[in-house]
Design a protein around this motif. Structure first.
Motif, PDB file in Angstrom:
ATOM      1  N   ALA A 178       9.946   8.141   2.696  1.00 14.77           N
ATOM      2  CA  ALA A 178       9.063   8.417   1.460  1.00 14.77           C
ATOM      3  C   ALA A 178       8.198   9.632   1.863  1.00 14.77           C
ATOM      4  N   ARG A 179       8.055   9.700   3.521  1.00 13.02           N
ATOM      5  CA  ARG A 179       7.579  10.903   3.931  1.00 13.02           C
ATOM      6  C   ARG A 179       8.363  12.326   3.875  1.00 13.02           C
TER       7      ARG A 179
ATOM      8  N   HIS B 285       0.779  -1.320   0.062  1.00 12.18           N
ATOM      9  CA  HIS B 285       0.092   0.161   0.033  1.00 12.18           C
ATOM     10  C   HIS B 285       0.640   1.293   0.002  1.00 12.18           C
ATOM     11  N   GLY B 286       1.877   1.334   0.729  1.00 12.13           N
ATOM     12  CA  GLY B 286       2.920   2.320   1.013  1.00 12.13           C
ATOM     13  C   GLY B 286       2.689   3.429   1.990  1.00 12.13           C
ATOM     14  N   ASP B 287       1.448   3.511   2.421  1.00 13.87           N
ATOM     15  CA  ASP B 287       1.267   4.281   3.722  1.00 13.87           C
ATOM     16  C   ASP B 287       0.005   3.784   4.491  1.00 13.87           C
TER      17      ASP B 287
ATOM     18  N   ASP C 217       3.841  -2.092   5.295  1.00 15.81           N
ATOM     19  CA  ASP C 217       2.457  -2.130   5.346  1.00 15.81           C
ATOM     20  C   ASP C 217       2.220  -2.612   7.085  1.00 15.81           C
ATOM     21  N   SER C 218       2.660  -3.646   7.316  1.00 14.13           N
ATOM     22  CA  SER C 218       2.173  -4.151   8.926  1.00 14.13           C
ATOM     23  C   SER C 218       2.780  -3.689   9.724  1.00 14.13           C
ATOM     24  N   VAL C 219       4.201  -3.141   9.480  1.00 14.04           N
ATOM     25  CA  VAL C 219       5.056  -2.710  10.466  1.00 14.04           C
ATOM     26  C   VAL C 219       4.792  -1.135  10.895  1.00 14.04           C
ATOM     27  N   VAL C 220       4.437  -0.636   9.594  1.00 12.10           N
ATOM     28  CA  VAL C 220       3.967   0.931   9.926  1.00 12.10           C
ATOM     29  C   VAL C 220       2.664   0.915  10.649  1.00 12.10           C
TER      30      VAL C 220
END
Length: 702
Positions: A666-667, A563-565, A594-597
């Motif tokens: 990415a942010r 997903h990326g975010d 995805d899962s970690v964030v």
């Protein structure tokens, strides 16, 4: 303009706000234009966390021809470039010590920076020493940028370096509502250009922007930002806002946001002064032109709750009759209150008296930091959207307010915190569009909601012609849904539900095996992010991160379409509990992000973080594991699904590390808690946490 009120000087060096003045807020000692030129920042904005450094050692700016006439780029032929005559928009040419209009012959003095104008002698004298220090540092910094540059991002980086928070004076998203108006494509007057944020935003859409401010420091900063952004369709002038130096019927749009109340500062008759200003605005508008006016509501609900009025910093003063308010302010040492704000009824009356046809929009939580702007006719759906997607349930008090606010009647608009009035010259205005703001800098999207079509429209700020529309998904923003309940037990139940609903979403993503390009791209993104982090970390920590990422080069992983975010704020929870993920931005990559964030964001939210914070999330997850928390067990299942936590915890730790640093990169190197997280990971805390998670029973078998 649009500043928080100044405090009186003290014997010791005071802690400063980044857009603070030095004079009394309500008294008549400061002139109108001094206060009118103060920053766009409202009381709700962030404050400086430390005093500014001494003025920059860089040499003063020597950039010439900041807004000189240039050939219009392809696709911009309709724009008027270079400094223009304020009376007729004719081109200006050199004429001895000044400039002269080729069309009407009007003459102008040179302004405080090459390429700017000076008109007359503004009655005010700018005396905000802090602004002078900000400009002395920012102007040469901006002059070093090669256009087109994102000046908001550059200023934000500078503020982070010196340990200050400049806040909303540089937040371009505040003016998305102005750009959403059709008149924004024409000639625009930015009355009180301040830090140049509004001028930059408007210049992206306008044929030409006429930016006026009485402060020479802010005129210089505005011109420097325009040059760095590569925007040449603007004229910046040091001039008085009380008597506009513009010709009749020149403007399609006039933006007056957080300015009108300051223009009456020190006036013997503040109401008469404001009437004259509105009459001047009506004069310079074309037939069918529009005024966008942002101002506080005199009878805002938070004033009844005891919050100080922003301009004089006194509680309840705006709720009192004017004469009684003056007595109160004098007794408090503020002098007469001359920074008049108005009720809904009086504001509409003032605009009609100026010959304009008005209607009102509302700004939440304030017009100074708008997250949602909408026409008052759309109060019902917009208020519901605000509570479900925007309002922060970050404390017990705010949760109680949110619970009560769900029952707010349409008459609640009367006590809204602030207004965006839209008034047209000779024509009835269309309803104000519903605008969702919040994304940072020029790279964000302008977002408008079409209530009838149930769509949300996205237009990049840098390329508004590239519009796309997506369905307006019913439900709650995941972050608000998790934090809204008053009872902690209900919040825990919702955490469990969200993690359970996220598992099939992650399991259903496309996968493929041994995609060398995706693996290389993921590791390169991680390396770049570590390089961005390196300046704030010890050398041995940076080398440890590089070694951990290098160990994944030969990993035989299965790549996923991420997903990326995948954070709580990008999830929508329907009224039936169904989960929908929004704003996917990723592609093929090594698994884990995805899962970690999501896990770190969810537990950071539980700990009270107002934005994703990986360090707070790491510590909160560790505490939950120690307590045997069911949500922590589900987080373990989530991580096992994506990074094989129970199969190889050492590899899982490296994938988790890669996930976090890639998300940081990415942010735009803006992820709260990243450096502290990096230090904890290098110290073994990340691996230890994952080992504890590995040893937990599966949530379904507890």
């Amino acid at each position: 303009m649009r500043s928080s009120p100044p405090r009186r000087a003290r014997a010791c060096r005071p802690r400063r706000r980044c857009s603070h003045g030095r004079r009394r807020a309500g008294g008549g000692t400061a002139s109108a234009a001094v206060r009118a030129s103060s920053s766009r920042r409202r009381r709700s904005g962030a404050r400086c966390s430390a005093a500014l450094r001494a003025p920059s050692s860089r040499r003063p700016s020597t950039v010439l021809h900041v807004t000189e006439v240039e050939r219009a780029p392809v696709g911009e032929a309709e724009r008027l470039l270079g400094p223009r005559c304020l009376r007729c928009l004719g081109p200006l040419v050199e004429d001895g010590a000044g400039l002269v209009c080729e069309r009407c012959g009007a003459r102008y003095e040179r302004g405080p920076r090459p390429g700017t104008l000076a008109v007359g002698r503004p009655r005010s004298r700018f005396a905000q020493e802090l602004d002078a220090e900000v400009v002395s540092a920012l102007e040469p910094l901006l002059d070093e940028l090669a256009p087109p540059a994102c000046t908001e991002a550059a200023i934000a980086r500078y503020a982070e370096e010196v340990g200050i928070e400049i806040g909303n004076p540089v937040w371009e998203g505040r003016f998305d509502v102005a750009r959403a108006l059709p008149q924004a494509a024409g000639v625009v007057l930015d009355l009180g250009c301040g830090f140049g944020t509004s001028t930059v935003a408007l210049a992206r859409s306008a044929t030409h922007v006429l930016a006026i401010d009485p402060s020479p420091a802010r005129v210089r900063l505005t011109a420097a930002r325009l040059r760095a952004e590569g925007l040449h369709n603007a004229t910046v002038a040091q001039a008085d806002g009380l008597e506009l130096p513009l010709g009749d019927g020149v403007c399609d749009l006039v933006a007056v946001v957080g300015v009108l109340e300051w223009l009456s500062l020190g006036a013997s008759d503040p109401l008469l002064t404001q009437r004259k200003v509105l009459a001047e605005i009506s004069r310079v508008l074309k037939p069918g032109g529009a005024l966008l006016l942002g101002i506080e509501n005199r009878y805002a609900a938070h004033y009844f709750g005891g919050f100080p009025e922003e301009h004089v910093e006194l509680r309840f003063v705006s709720l009192l009759p004017r004469p009684l308010g003056n007595v109160y302010a004098r007794l408090a040492g503020r002098g007469r209150v001359t920074t008049y704000t108005h009720s809904r009824r009086v504001l509409l009356r003032l605009l009609r008296e100026a010959g304009l046809d008005p209607r009102l929009g509302l700004a939440l939580p304030s017009y100074g930091q708008p997250q949602l702007v909408f026409d008052e006719a759309d109060f019902g759906p917009a208020w519901d959207f605000y509570l479900r997607h925007v309002f922060h349930y970050s404390s017990p008090a705010r949760r109680a307010v949110g619970a009560l606010a769900t029952h707010s009647p349409p008459a609640g608009a009367i006590v809204a915190p602030g207004f965006f009035a839209l008034a047209r010259n000779g024509e009835a205005p269309d309803p104000l569009p519903t605008v969702v703001t919040g994304t940072a800098d020029c790279h964000g999207d302008m977002k408008t909601i079409d209530w009838s079509g149930r769509e949300i429209h996205f237009r990049p700020r840098l390329a508004p012609e590239r519009e796309r529309a997506e369905p307006l998904v019913d439900g709650w923003n995941g972050r608000r849904w998790l934090s809204a309940p008053i009872r902690p037990s209900e919040r825990r139940r919702r955490e469990v539900h969200l993690l359970q609903a996220a598992l099939p979403l992650l399991a259903g993503r496309s996968t493929r095996h041994a995609d060398l390009d995706a693996r290389l791209r993921s590791l390169q993104e991680g390396d770049r992010a570590v390089a961005q982090l390196a300046a704030g970390l010890r050398r041995e920590i940076v080398e440890w991160h590089r070694a951990e990422l290098a160990a994944l080069e030969d990993d035989d992983a299965t790549e996923v379409v991420e997903h990326g975010d995948f954070v709580t704020g990008n999830l929508v929870v329907g009224d039936d509990g169904a989960l929908v993920a929004l704003d996917a931005s990723g592609g093929w990559a090594l698994p884990g992000r995805d899962s970690v964030v999501l896990a770190l964001d969810l537990f950071a939210l539980r700990a009270g973080a107002k934005a994703p914070d990986v360090d707070v999330g790491l510590r909160a997850l560790a505490q939950a594991v120690s307590a045997g928390d069911r949500a922590a067990l589900l987080a373990a299942d989530l991580l096992d699904e994506e990074i094989g936590l129970r199969h190889d915890v050492r590899r899982a730790s490296r994938l988790a590390l890669l996930a976090v640093v890639r998300h940081y990169g990415a942010r735009g190197a803006a992820l709260d808690g990243m450096r502290a997280f990096a230090e904890r990971a290098a110290g073994g805390e990340l691996l230890t946490l994952l080992e504890h998670l590995r040893d937990q029973p599966r949530a379904g078998r507890r």
